[in-house]
Design a protein around this motif. Structure first.
Motif, PDB file in Angstrom:
ATOM      1  N   HIS A 170       0.821  -1.206   0.000  1.00 41.85           N
ATOM      2  CA  HIS A 170       0.000   0.000   0.000  1.00 41.85           C
ATOM      3  C   HIS A 170       0.860   1.262   0.000  1.00 41.85           C
ATOM      4  N   HIS A 171       0.409   2.255  -0.796  1.00 42.51           N
ATOM      5  CA  HIS A 171       1.049   3.563  -0.855  1.00 42.51           C
ATOM      6  C   HIS A 171      -0.011   4.630  -0.568  1.00 42.51           C
ATOM      7  N   ASN A 172       0.268   5.518   0.373  1.00 44.62           N
ATOM      8  CA  ASN A 172      -0.664   6.607   0.618  1.00 44.62           C
ATOM      9  C   ASN A 172      -0.737   7.500  -0.613  1.00 44.62           C
ATOM     10  N   CYS A 173      -1.942   7.888  -1.012  1.00 43.45           N
ATOM     11  CA  CYS A 173      -2.144   8.756  -2.171  1.00 43.45           C
ATOM     12  C   CYS A 173      -3.102   9.874  -1.808  1.00 43.45           C
ATOM     13  N   LYS A 174      -2.885  11.041  -2.394  1.00 44.29           N
ATOM     14  CA  LYS A 174      -3.833  12.135  -2.268  1.00 44.29           C
ATOM     15  C   LYS A 174      -4.982  11.891  -3.244  1.00 44.29           C
ATOM     16  N   VAL A 175      -6.042  12.653  -3.079  1.00 41.07           N
ATOM     17  CA  VAL A 175      -7.241  12.443  -3.880  1.00 41.07           C
ATOM     18  C   VAL A 175      -6.991  12.627  -5.372  1.00 41.07           C
ATOM     19  N   ASP A 176      -6.029  13.468  -5.732  1.00 44.16           N
ATOM     20  CA  ASP A 176      -5.762  13.733  -7.142  1.00 44.16           C
ATOM     21  C   ASP A 176      -4.592  12.914  -7.686  1.00 44.16           C
ATOM     22  N   GLU A 177      -4.216  11.870  -6.962  1.00 41.06           N
ATOM     23  CA  GLU A 177      -3.081  11.051  -7.377  1.00 41.06           C
ATOM     24  C   GLU A 177      -3.540   9.639  -7.760  1.00 41.06           C
ATOM     25  N   ILE A 178      -2.680   8.957  -8.501  1.00 41.00           N
ATOM     26  CA  ILE A 178      -2.917   7.558  -8.830  1.00 41.00           C
ATOM     27  C   ILE A 178      -1.693   6.755  -8.428  1.00 41.00           C
TER      28      ILE A 178
END
Length: 216
Positions: A170-178
């Motif tokens: 798992h990688h933390n992502c912001k809402v505008d990231e993939i």
């Protein structure tokens, strides 16, 4: 023209596919000058929710029939799909997805994915065709594939730990990231796991769709 298969789980975020995520997926596919075809399972939803008050009702609804609301009637039984006709696959999210396409919402850590859905995802990946998972749908990944996949459901610590315990990376992502797993062409984005509005959801979904089309 590239053709993208989209799996829906009904109509409505609490008991089916999230409508905004589904429509934004279809819009983004069209914006990429690609075609889409919607599919669903011909089976009853786990439950039906009154979306005005979020209360469960005594109704019974069929996923395929409800998905036709989003697809404007152009939806087919997932069991009939011929993956040779499609270049990629995308699965929007929604709380109902975690009831209807897999059973995370009811089984917790011991969840599994509907065998038809899991088999089709594996076939796309085995044929080196990209698969995109949106919102909570990435939680299906470790229950589908026998190898670790780089993915994201956003920043929710408990869900991330659950997926890691099942073998995902798992990688933390912001809402505008993939998040892109280049080796297996699996792309994920948080959407309404983090989005506060439809524009925020669109940003990540649009990026995911563009990457899916690019890799296909």
């Amino acid at each position: 023209m590239k053709k993208i298969a989209v799996i829906l789980a009904g109509c409505g975020r609490m008991d089916g596919s999230e409508i905004h995520e589904s429509v934004l997926t279809l819009l983004s596919i069209a914006e990429c000058n690609a075609e889409y075809k919607c599919f669903s399972l011909d089976k009853e939803q786990d439950h039906v929710t009154n979306h005005l008050n979020n209360e469960t009702t005594s109704e019974s609804r069929n996923m395929l029939i409800e998905s036709a609301r989003i697809a404007r009637g152009d939806v087919a039984n997932l069991e009939t799909i011929d993956i040779n006709e499609y270049d990629a696959l995308i699965i929007p999210g929604g709380n109902g997805t975690a009831y209807n396409l897999f059973d995370l919402a009811t089984k917790g850590q011991n969840y599994s994915v509907n065998p038809v859905v899991a088999n089709i995802c594996r076939k796309f990946t085995e044929n080196k065709k990209p698969v995109g998972f949106i919102c909570i749908a990435p939680a299906m990944i470790p229950a589908i594939y026998s190898f670790p996949v780089n993915l994201s459901i956003g920043t929710d610590k408990d869900t991330a730990e659950l997926l890691t315990s099942r073998g995902a990376i798992h990688h933390n992502c912001k809402v505008d990231e993939i998040c892109i797993d280049e080796a297996y062409k699996i792309i994920t984005t948080p959407a309404y796991m983090l989005a506060n509005n439809i524009l925020e959801a669109y940003t990540g979904i649009n990026k995911l769709v563009k990457k899916v089309v690019e890799l296909s």
